[in-house]
Design a protein around this motif. Structure first.
Motif, mmCIF file in Angstrom:
data_model
loop_
_atom_site.group_PDB
_atom_site.id
_atom_site.type_symbol
_atom_site.label_atom_id
_atom_site.label_comp_id
_atom_site.label_asym_id
_atom_site.label_seq_id
_atom_site.Cartn_x
_atom_site.Cartn_y
_atom_site.Cartn_z
ATOM 1 N N GLU A 37 31.744 19.894 -6.856
ATOM 2 C CA GLU A 37 32.852 19.251 -7.575
ATOM 3 C C GLU A 37 32.694 17.727 -7.551
ATOM 4 O O GLU A 37 32.942 17.051 -8.549
ATOM 5 C CB GLU A 37 34.202 19.681 -6.979
ATOM 6 N N LYS A 38 32.258 17.221 -6.404
ATOM 7 C CA LYS A 38 32.020 15.775 -6.273
ATOM 8 C C LYS A 38 30.915 15.305 -7.205
ATOM 9 O O LYS A 38 30.952 14.201 -7.732
ATOM 10 C CB LYS A 38 31.629 15.437 -4.832
ATOM 11 N N ARG A 39 29.909 16.171 -7.393
ATOM 12 C CA ARG A 39 28.802 15.785 -8.275
ATOM 13 C C ARG A 39 29.259 15.752 -9.727
ATOM 14 O O ARG A 39 28.768 14.963 -10.535
ATOM 15 C CB ARG A 39 27.629 16.754 -8.095
ATOM 16 N N HIS A 40 30.199 16.643 -10.073
ATOM 17 C CA HIS A 40 30.738 16.640 -11.441
ATOM 18 C C HIS A 40 31.626 15.414 -11.694
ATOM 19 O O HIS A 40 31.736 14.934 -12.818
ATOM 20 C CB HIS A 40 31.608 17.885 -11.671
ATOM 21 N N ALA A 41 32.293 14.950 -10.613
ATOM 22 C CA ALA A 41 33.417 14.012 -10.766
ATOM 23 C C ALA A 41 33.160 12.787 -11.666
ATOM 24 O O ALA A 41 33.948 12.517 -12.572
ATOM 25 C CB ALA A 41 33.919 13.585 -9.391
ATOM 26 N N PRO A 42 32.073 12.030 -11.443
ATOM 27 C CA PRO A 42 31.904 10.835 -12.290
ATOM 28 C C PRO A 42 31.775 11.189 -13.774
ATOM 29 O O PRO A 42 32.273 10.459 -14.641
ATOM 30 C CB PRO A 42 30.604 10.204 -11.764
ATOM 31 N N TYR A 43 31.135 12.322 -14.079
ATOM 32 C CA TYR A 43 30.990 12.731 -15.478
ATOM 33 C C TYR A 43 32.325 13.178 -16.053
ATOM 34 O O TYR A 43 32.637 12.927 -17.220
ATOM 35 C CB TYR A 43 29.980 13.881 -15.587
ATOM 36 N N VAL B 203 19.520 22.579 -23.710
ATOM 37 C CA VAL B 203 20.531 23.033 -22.760
ATOM 38 C C VAL B 203 21.116 24.368 -23.230
ATOM 39 O O VAL B 203 21.448 24.517 -24.408
ATOM 40 C CB VAL B 203 21.674 21.992 -22.623
ATOM 41 N N LEU B 204 21.227 25.320 -22.320
ATOM 42 C CA LEU B 204 21.900 26.575 -22.642
ATOM 43 C C LEU B 204 23.370 26.461 -22.272
ATOM 44 O O LEU B 204 23.752 26.482 -21.101
ATOM 45 C CB LEU B 204 21.252 27.751 -21.884
ATOM 46 N N ILE B 205 24.210 26.266 -23.314
ATOM 47 C CA ILE B 205 25.666 26.236 -23.154
ATOM 48 C C ILE B 205 26.221 27.144 -24.238
ATOM 49 O O ILE B 205 25.831 27.038 -25.392
ATOM 50 C CB ILE B 205 26.237 24.806 -23.350
ATOM 51 N N ARG B 206 27.068 28.069 -23.879
ATOM 52 C CA ARG B 206 27.642 28.956 -24.893
ATOM 53 C C ARG B 206 29.145 28.814 -24.896
ATOM 54 O O ARG B 206 29.839 29.425 -24.103
ATOM 55 C CB ARG B 206 27.242 30.404 -24.621
ATOM 56 N N GLN C 244 18.947 17.120 -13.960
ATOM 57 C CA GLN C 244 19.321 18.191 -14.882
ATOM 58 C C GLN C 244 20.807 18.117 -15.233
ATOM 59 O O GLN C 244 21.201 18.286 -16.389
ATOM 60 C CB GLN C 244 18.997 19.559 -14.267
ATOM 61 N N LEU C 245 21.634 17.835 -14.212
ATOM 62 C CA LEU C 245 23.072 17.732 -14.454
ATOM 63 C C LEU C 245 23.358 16.577 -15.420
ATOM 64 O O LEU C 245 24.157 16.709 -16.350
ATOM 65 C CB LEU C 245 23.799 17.508 -13.117
ATOM 66 N N ARG C 246 22.661 15.457 -15.210
ATOM 67 C CA ARG C 246 22.840 14.315 -16.110
ATOM 68 C C ARG C 246 22.454 14.718 -17.529
ATOM 69 O O ARG C 246 23.156 14.429 -18.491
ATOM 70 C CB ARG C 246 22.008 13.119 -15.629
ATOM 71 N N GLY C 247 21.346 15.449 -17.658
ATOM 72 C CA GLY C 247 20.889 15.900 -18.971
ATOM 73 C C GLY C 247 21.936 16.757 -19.679
ATOM 74 O O GLY C 247 22.182 16.607 -20.877
ATOM 75 N N ILE C 248 22.573 17.648 -18.927
ATOM 76 C CA ILE C 248 23.601 18.516 -19.502
ATOM 77 C C ILE C 248 24.760 17.668 -20.028
ATOM 78 O O ILE C 248 25.213 17.831 -21.164
ATOM 79 C CB ILE C 248 24.118 19.517 -18.441
ATOM 80 N N TYR C 249 25.236 16.737 -19.175
ATOM 81 C CA TYR C 249 26.374 15.906 -19.597
ATOM 82 C C TYR C 249 26.005 14.999 -20.775
ATOM 83 O O TYR C 249 26.808 14.800 -21.686
ATOM 84 C CB TYR C 249 26.924 15.095 -18.419
ATOM 85 N N GLU C 250 24.777 14.461 -20.771
ATOM 86 C CA GLU C 250 24.356 13.617 -21.904
ATOM 87 C C GLU C 250 24.486 14.403 -23.210
ATOM 88 O O GLU C 250 24.884 13.866 -24.232
ATOM 89 C CB GLU C 250 22.904 13.139 -21.728
ATOM 90 N N SER C 251 24.130 15.692 -23.156
ATOM 91 C CA SER C 251 24.191 16.486 -24.391
ATOM 92 C C SER C 251 25.632 16.620 -24.877
ATOM 93 O O SER C 251 25.880 16.731 -26.079
ATOM 94 C CB SER C 251 23.545 17.867 -24.182
ATOM 95 N N ILE C 252 26.591 16.601 -23.947
ATOM 96 C CA ILE C 252 28.003 16.656 -24.362
ATOM 97 C C ILE C 252 28.446 15.279 -24.872
ATOM 98 O O ILE C 252 29.085 15.167 -25.918
ATOM 99 C CB ILE C 252 28.906 17.115 -23.204
ATOM 100 N N PHE C 253 28.076 14.226 -24.151
ATOM 101 C CA PHE C 253 28.449 12.874 -24.600
ATOM 102 C C PHE C 253 27.890 12.604 -26.005
ATOM 103 O O PHE C 253 28.538 11.996 -26.835
ATOM 104 C CB PHE C 253 27.939 11.806 -23.618
ATOM 105 N N ASP C 254 26.674 13.103 -26.244
ATOM 106 C CA ASP C 254 26.035 12.865 -27.551
ATOM 107 C C ASP C 254 26.753 13.575 -28.693
ATOM 108 O O ASP C 254 26.507 13.284 -29.864
ATOM 109 C CB ASP C 254 24.574 13.326 -27.520
ATOM 110 N N LEU C 255 27.611 14.517 -28.352
ATOM 111 C CA LEU C 255 28.376 15.201 -29.396
ATOM 112 C C LEU C 255 29.228 14.211 -30.183
ATOM 113 O O LEU C 255 29.633 14.479 -31.307
ATOM 114 C CB LEU C 255 29.317 16.228 -28.759
ATOM 115 N N HIS C 256 29.520 13.092 -29.539
ATOM 116 C CA HIS C 256 30.357 12.066 -30.152
ATOM 117 C C HIS C 256 29.930 11.791 -31.600
ATOM 118 O O HIS C 256 30.750 11.785 -32.507
ATOM 119 C CB HIS C 256 30.285 10.789 -29.326
#
Ligand SMILES: *Cc1c(COP(=O)(O)O)cnc(C)c1O
Length: 435
Positions: free
Chosen positions: A331-337, A382-385, A403-415
């Motif tokens: 949870e702490k690792r998710h927090a900043p994202y 990224v595999l996200i369904r 890898q976690l950063r990569g996943i979040y970048e893919s969401i941020f890029d949705l912008h």
């Protein structure tokens, strides 16, 4: 490929499935050479990464000794050892382990046990209480207590009797959750009095298929008190929330509540083999413990307590025991994202529970072209369904920081995509996508 009928799939219109060649850690390799980060743990089962050597070795070693044996009149060490290991991490009131082989049967077993518990006690009860949006599996009993959808409507006439309550779903910054909880609790109290149900069945803390809807521990504490007071049983479906997903070993521990029955599957073998368990209290067990054969629990499966599955589960639990920070610290690792997610204008209702993060795409409630979004994430590696308009992450615990950063970048890029309004909205029923 032409000879296979795939689950949850309209074979006429579905695109060809992607062929996966191998998995290593959090990464899947596809036939065309592409590498994809598995951000959803392969349908929520893979806990510690793909091809984890400790688990594959445990299966290999067990296979050389005993691959399977009938589990009535016979027993084996992996089953006994696993039961002891499981009980070590469950509330002390849960004492008896009944094995089966998938999440639906773990729930089905709990429902039959609960029903027969009252029959054996000479008390007739015939209805259940469950929650709107719930998903408990695809066998008829489990399906009966899941939410009404295009899937279950077809089978309506076959389903068990039940009443449903809303799930008090909340998110970060929710200011009205307490009122909604109170409202639901008073309806629960009334239903418990009027209907004298067999049991209340709930996905504690996180409702999975409905879109990772999260409720507060305090709600479960109050619900558990009401259920106990009424004489009904409380069943936790922890098929998805078990084994660290919520940041603690089980949602019941995290919420400090004690169900009468708990259903476990999915992560139990680290995602290697099908195995499940329904664990109950001595009080339930004792209602079956009798000289009268009619009181017996007549239920079992050919692969009950399969030794290979048990060996995989023992290896998985030992790995979790050795390094619980792999789930407690996530949870702490998710927090900043998560803080950044909350600022994105196209997202709302950002929520976190342990290793799980979820968010709604704004303005797309109910109907949403999640296939487009899924394809987008695939192009990002990224595999996200998404579940309807809900994007969620449930990574294996071995996920690296990069890898976690990569996943979040893919969401941020949705912008960019959303500001260009590039996503089309199609009429796809929300619930049509456990896939
Ligand atoms: C997946 C799931 C089930 C069903 O498990 P299967 O192994 O797919 O039959 C039941 N309950 C919950 C909460 C689940 O997430």
């Amino acid at each position: 490929m032409n000879s296979i009928w795939y689950p949850f799939t309209q074979m006429k219109t579905a695109p060809c499935p992607q062929k996966v060649i191998s998995g290593q850690g959090a990464v899947l390799t596809l036939e065309d050479g592409r590498q994809v980060i598995d951000a959803i743990s392969s349908w929520w089962v893979n806990l510690l990464g793909h091809a984890r050597p400790e688990i594959s070795r445990a299966i290999y070693e067990q296979a050389q000794k005993l691959e399977h044996v009938i589990f009535a009149g016979f027993t084996h060490e992996p089953a006994e050892k696993l039961a002891a290991l499981l009980l070590r991490h469950l509330p002390p009131s849960l004492n008896k382990v009944f094995y089966s082989d998938n999440g639906s049967t773990a729930v089905e077993v709990a429902l039959k046990m609960a029903y027969q518990y009252f029959v054996n006690k000479g008390e007739a009860r015939d209805t259940f209480i469950c929650f709107e949006g719930a998903y408990h599996g695809d066998t008829v009993g489990a399906m009966s207590l899941g939410c009404q959808s295009v899937f279950t409507r077809i089978f309506e006439k076959l389903l068990f009797k039940k009443s449903s309550l809303p799930y008090p779903a909340t998110f970060e910054g929710d200011s009205t959750v307490q009122e909604r909880e109170q409202e639901i609790l008073s309806r629960a109290r009334a239903l418990l009095e009027q209907e004298r149900p067999i049991a209340v069945l709930i996905e504690p803390l996180v409702q999975g298929v409905s879109g990772m809807q999260m409720c507060r521990p305090i709600f479960l504490q109050k619900l558990a008190a009401l259920v106990k007071q009424s004489g009904a049983l409380l069943i936790y479906d922890e098929v998805m929330t078990g084994f660290g997903r919520t940041g603690d070993w089980f949602a019941c521990l995290k919420s400090q509540t004690e169900p009468d029955l708990i259903c476990l599957a999915k992560g139990i073998t680290g995602g290697f083999l099908p195995l499940a368990a329904t664990v109950c209290t001595d009080e339930i067990y004792d209602a079956f413990y009798s000289d009268d054969p009619v009181c017996t629990f007549f239920h079992g499966h050919s692969y009950t307590a399969n030794p290979l599955g048990c060996a995989a589960a023992i290896a998985t639990l030992e790995l979790l025991e050795k390094e619980p920070s792999c789930f407690t610290a996530m949870e702490k690792r998710h927090a900043p994202y998560v803080e950044r997610l909350k600022e994105l204008p196209f997202l709302q209702r950002v929520r976190v529970c342990g290793t799980i993060v979820a968010m709604d795409v704004k303005g797309q409630e109910g109907y949403f072209d999640h296939l487009t979004l899924r394809d987008y994430f695939l192009t990002k590696g990224v595999l996200i369904r998404p579940l309807g308009h809900v994007i969620y992450l449930m990574p294996p615990y071995c996920i690296t920081d990069a890898q976690l950063r990569g996943i979040y970048e893919s969401i941020f890029d949705l912008h960019d995509r959303f500001s260009a309004n590039a996503l089309s909205v199609v009429q796809t029923p929300f619930h049509l996508d456990r896939v």
